[in-house]
Scaffold this motif. Structure first.
Motif, PDB file in Angstrom:
ATOM      1  N   ALA A 345       1.022  -1.508  -0.121  1.00  0.00           N
ATOM      2  CA  ALA A 345       0.104   0.501  -0.324  1.00  0.00           C
ATOM      3  C   ALA A 345       0.592   1.360   0.380  1.00  0.00           C
ATOM      4  CB  ALA A 345      -0.557  -0.134   1.234  1.00  0.00           C
ATOM      5  N   GLY A 346      -0.047   2.488  -0.959  1.00  0.00           N
ATOM      6  CA  GLY A 346       1.071   3.967  -0.611  1.00  0.00           C
ATOM      7  C   GLY A 346       0.994   4.029   0.797  1.00  0.00           C
ATOM      8  N   VAL A 348      -1.715   4.250   4.465  1.00  0.00           N
ATOM      9  CA  VAL A 348      -1.578   3.135   4.998  1.00  0.00           C
ATOM     10  C   VAL A 348      -3.044   3.935   6.586  1.00  0.00           C
ATOM     11  CG1 VAL A 348      -2.305   1.314   6.403  1.00  0.00           C
ATOM     12  CG2 VAL A 348      -0.063   0.900   4.521  1.00  0.00           C
ATOM     13  N   SER A 379       7.240   3.658  -4.107  1.00  0.00           N
ATOM     14  CA  SER A 379       6.744   3.674  -2.823  1.00  0.00           C
ATOM     15  C   SER A 379       6.725   5.455  -2.998  1.00  0.00           C
ATOM     16  CB  SER A 379       8.208   4.253  -1.924  1.00  0.00           C
ATOM     17  OG  SER A 379       8.660   2.881  -2.119  1.00  0.00           O
ATOM     18  N   PRO A 380       5.723   5.595  -1.839  1.00  0.00           N
ATOM     19  CA  PRO A 380       5.470   7.295  -1.511  1.00  0.00           C
ATOM     20  C   PRO A 380       6.657   8.194  -1.574  1.00  0.00           C
ATOM     21  CG  PRO A 380       4.855   6.198   0.023  1.00  0.00           C
ATOM     22  CD  PRO A 380       5.594   5.047  -0.760  1.00  0.00           C
TER      23      PRO A 380
ATOM     24  N   GLN B 117       6.455   5.352   8.914  1.00  0.00           N
ATOM     25  CA  GLN B 117       7.140   4.093   7.459  1.00  0.00           C
ATOM     26  C   GLN B 117       7.177   3.015   7.694  1.00  0.00           C
ATOM     27  OE1 GLN B 117       9.270   6.858   4.700  1.00  0.00           O
ATOM     28  NE2 GLN B 117      10.405   5.699   5.073  1.00  0.00           N
ATOM     29  N   ARG B 118       6.455   2.434   7.401  1.00  0.00           N
ATOM     30  CA  ARG B 118       7.502   0.723   7.312  1.00  0.00           C
ATOM     31  C   ARG B 118       8.064   0.879   5.672  1.00  0.00           C
ATOM     32  NH1 ARG B 118       3.230  -3.466   5.924  1.00  0.00           N
ATOM     33  NH2 ARG B 118       3.971  -2.967   3.905  1.00  0.00           N
ATOM     34  N   LYS B 389       8.607   1.196   0.779  1.00  0.00           N
ATOM     35  CA  LYS B 389       8.355   2.151   1.783  1.00  0.00           C
ATOM     36  C   LYS B 389       6.556   2.139   1.851  1.00  0.00           C
ATOM     37  CE  LYS B 389      11.796   4.506   0.115  1.00  0.00           C
ATOM     38  NZ  LYS B 389      12.306   5.777   0.092  1.00  0.00           N
ATOM     39  N   SER B 390       5.378   1.998   3.163  1.00  0.00           N
ATOM     40  CA  SER B 390       4.241   2.296   3.293  1.00  0.00           C
ATOM     41  C   SER B 390       4.657   3.889   4.448  1.00  0.00           C
ATOM     42  CB  SER B 390       3.463   1.460   3.600  1.00  0.00           C
ATOM     43  OG  SER B 390       3.611   0.263   2.362  1.00  0.00           O
ATOM     44  N   SER B 391       3.407   4.764   3.852  1.00  0.00           N
ATOM     45  CA  SER B 391       3.866   5.729   4.972  1.00  0.00           C
ATOM     46  C   SER B 391       2.368   5.231   5.920  1.00  0.00           C
ATOM     47  CB  SER B 391       3.880   7.267   4.834  1.00  0.00           C
ATOM     48  OG  SER B 391       2.759   6.963   3.500  1.00  0.00           O
ATOM     49  N   PHE B 392       1.820   5.418   7.183  1.00  0.00           N
ATOM     50  CA  PHE B 392       0.943   4.720   7.562  1.00  0.00           C
ATOM     51  C   PHE B 392       0.768   6.092   8.973  1.00  0.00           C
ATOM     52  CE2 PHE B 392       4.445   2.937  10.062  1.00  0.00           C
ATOM     53  CZ  PHE B 392       3.966   3.219  11.144  1.00  0.00           C
TER      54      PHE B 392
END
Lengths: 429, 429
Positions: A345-346, A348, A379-380, B117-118, B389-392
């Motif tokens: 996911a970009g 979450v 990635s973002p 950030q994962r 990378k995924s931000s959350f």
């Protein structure tokens, strides 16, 4: 307005496959028009850019650059409370991105050997901002602030002049808040070409970022390699994974917040609760009547919206990973439990009070995100996108001599004898 | 064999402009052939891959995958001392890349807000290894080890079967040392297509890396977006910046170590010492006679080699930054003084005993580097290329309500009223 699918794993998965085929190919005529514009700007410089502005925007500025004074003057027309909101958002974005910053490193070994990696901001970056209603102040913040945090030497914003010759004051205010260094009034493929090749008045940049229409996107794609570019964004999308703790009114509102972007936007809810699904659909029908972009919302939900009722939350997670959405809301009782299981996911959004617009505008994470399932590998947008790395090595003579036989053996096995020779001369001479 | 240019800043700069125009465009017929292969493999799967192997490689394996047992069996044919050198190189590469690894982060604020950030390794990566003499064991290490350090779930190597149906034992040994999980015997655009789309026997990957001929490079370029790819590598290049402390024999050897790659390789020396320039040219003529790839070396030095005698080391630095070379040797008295001034380079080799082959094979930094001036914005292959990378974000209710007015104001200014509605329903319902 929105399809509801209920079924076993296979039924859902085959429906999801269908949902994925959303993106078409660029028309050949666009490719050719753009390629022609790039060539003309490369050879013709400022005059070519101005000729295209006259043709496409119906207007040509005398000088392409907007002076700092004009910029400040024009931006005064923006609403003071909007400006304050923008500043608070910018502070959050700056804080989030500051934590992404990589440092140069040096690894000095005990034997005198030194290796390392130098990290630097790019020398010069161009940020494209579309004209008219497609130009969002929030996107200016999201594209410019990571570049600024990366210590990019010079950040140049380009935006179409528009028929009045005056860009949107809100865009200029955002540019000032974010830290843009220079602004040029030009748009379309010609602006992208001017940034990539440089002209008499526009300095050549190292990377071009920012959203744009099909001409801008195609120009960026064709110039990839001459300059670096960001991801080519496809239509926007949201996936909501919800259990029965979710509020259907919130879900309906969030699906529509994505659907309003354009007719190609996709909004999908996956839940194991049939009741929640039904109530969300009801809420959609009710809420949409109150919204100004009703027509677009209905059109995109009609084609690319879906409510999927699956058998378990485990399945919901599986489907979400398969879809790899740009925005992923986890509207569940224990949202953090899902963080490790949701692989692709970009961005979450965790819990019932973290809706996507919070991320779009305010929380600080970037809203430029991978679309169309590319969160599997993209990635973002981040500070990492505005740096360049160089590795470096230093060996003292005695350490090179210790390694010499290994290097010579490896080079000779690959039949690269001049490589071996470069080591050998240092042993022998 | 090599041009020597001496002059003022403008003379040197215009010569450098000339040196830059080295890369051509892909022929249209290649584009079309590749696009056809991609379509056929997408629809035809394994059978299509095998048909192309029969056509292009003159041989088809019964099963595309090489079993682990066969892999181990075949790799036994490699020289034990070569294997030991390979292992020592791999250890250095692993150590260098381990330091690149980014960690997931969480930023919990005092007010209950959480952002973060994962970071995760990609699920599955394909590594292309060319057949015949173009397949280098060292490149297997350089492409696979960063992926392994990034904790990529599965690393798949593909390499053409060759007419014997048996891949090079040295390549297989390198694959085992580096940590490849599975090997498939297939090459060309058909192998790239099989990795990108998946077939009955080949699992679909998220990213494809590794060098290849024009068909492989074109296939990767066409599939960018379906999968991620690495940089498209142009011809290799070295730039040596040297002052009068340098040894001309070393410089000549290093220029030739690059020139031997192929006829398009570029090797350039920039120095402020006319005497060093003259002696290096003399050494070139002498040493080339002893080298097995003399013909290639002479051809590439002839077309793309140069010795530039400039007026000062400040000018040398300026020209180096303008060229943005893949490999940059700093053969100077105080090499570290130059590290901060040399802005654009893939890999920097500092001092008289850090020749480029040391980096190619042994020191640990990656040898997959940006070419053709793209070091202005691209970086060496690294662990960063194998992560996603995924931000959350997570907001508690009261914090969302505090931010609500800002978000609503920003959304409404952008005329995205459904965005505002998503916040409003949480205030009101």
């Amino acid at each position: 307005m929105i399809r509801v699918v209920k079924g076993d794993r296979d039924t859902c998965l085959s429906f999801i496959e269908e949902l994925k085929t959303r993106v078409g190919e660029t028309e050949k005529s666009v490719e050719e028009t753009v390629s022609d514009i790039l060539k003309k700007v490369k050879s013709g410089g400022d005059e070519a850019v101005k000729a295209y502005s006259r043709k496409f925007d119906g207007w040509t500025p005398e000088t392409l650059e907007l002076s700092r004074t004009e910029m400040k003057e024009l931006s005064k027309d923006c609403d003071p409370s909007f400006l304050e909101s923008l500043r608070r958002a910018a502070a959050n974005i700056r804080e989030f991105h500051a934590r992404q910053k990589q440092q140069s490193r040096i690894d000095p070994m005990g034997n005198g050997v030194i290796t390392g990696q130098r990290v630097r901001g790019l020398h010069r970056v161009g940020v494209y901002v579309p004209g008219g209603t497609a130009g969002y102040p929030s996107s200016v913040l999201m594209n410019v602030i990571p570049a600024q945090v990366a210590e990019v030497g010079e950040i140049i914003m380009v935006t179409p002049p528009g028929r009045t010759g005056k860009p949107d004051p809100n865009i200029l205010a955002a540019a000032l808040v974010a830290g843009v260094d220079r602004v040029f009034l030009m748009g379309g493929a010609q602006a992208v070409a001017a940034l990539a090749y440089g002209t008499e008045s526009v300095p050549k940049v190292d990377k071009i970022v920012g959203p744009g229409n099909i001409f801008v996107a195609t120009a960026k794609k064709q110039l990839y390699g001459v300059v670096d570019i960001d991801m080519i964004a496809g239509p926007s999308e949201i996936l909501i994974v919800a259990d029965d703790s979710a509020n259907p009114e919130y879900l309906a509102a969030d699906l529509m917040s994505q659907a309003e972007h354009d007719r190609l936007a996709s909004a999908i809810l996956i839940t194991n609760s049939e009741q929640l699904a039904a109530e969300t659909v009801k809420a959609l029908y009710r809420q949409v009547e109150t919204l100004s972009r009703k027509e677009i919302i209905e059109a995109s939900l009609d084609r690319f919206g879906a409510v999927i009722v699956c058998e378990s939350m485990e399945q919901a997670v599986e489907f979400a990973n398969d879809l790899a959405p740009e925005h992923l809301e986890v509207c569940c009782q224990d949202p953090f439990e899902y963080l490790g299981r949701l692989d692709n996911a970009g961005s979450v959004f965790l819990g019932h009070y973290s809706p996507e617009p919070l991320g779009d505008y305010f929380a600080g994470a970037n809203h430029v995100l991978p679309t169309g399932g590319t969160a599997r590998f993209f990635s973002p947008l981040s500070v990492d996108d505005f740096i360049k790395k160089s590795s470096f090595i230093y060996y003292p003579k005695e350490e090179l001599l210790k390694a010499a036989d290994d290097i010579i053996r490896l080079a000779e096995t690959e039949e690269l004898t001049a490589h071996a020779n470069s080591i050998r001369v240092r042993k022998e001479l």
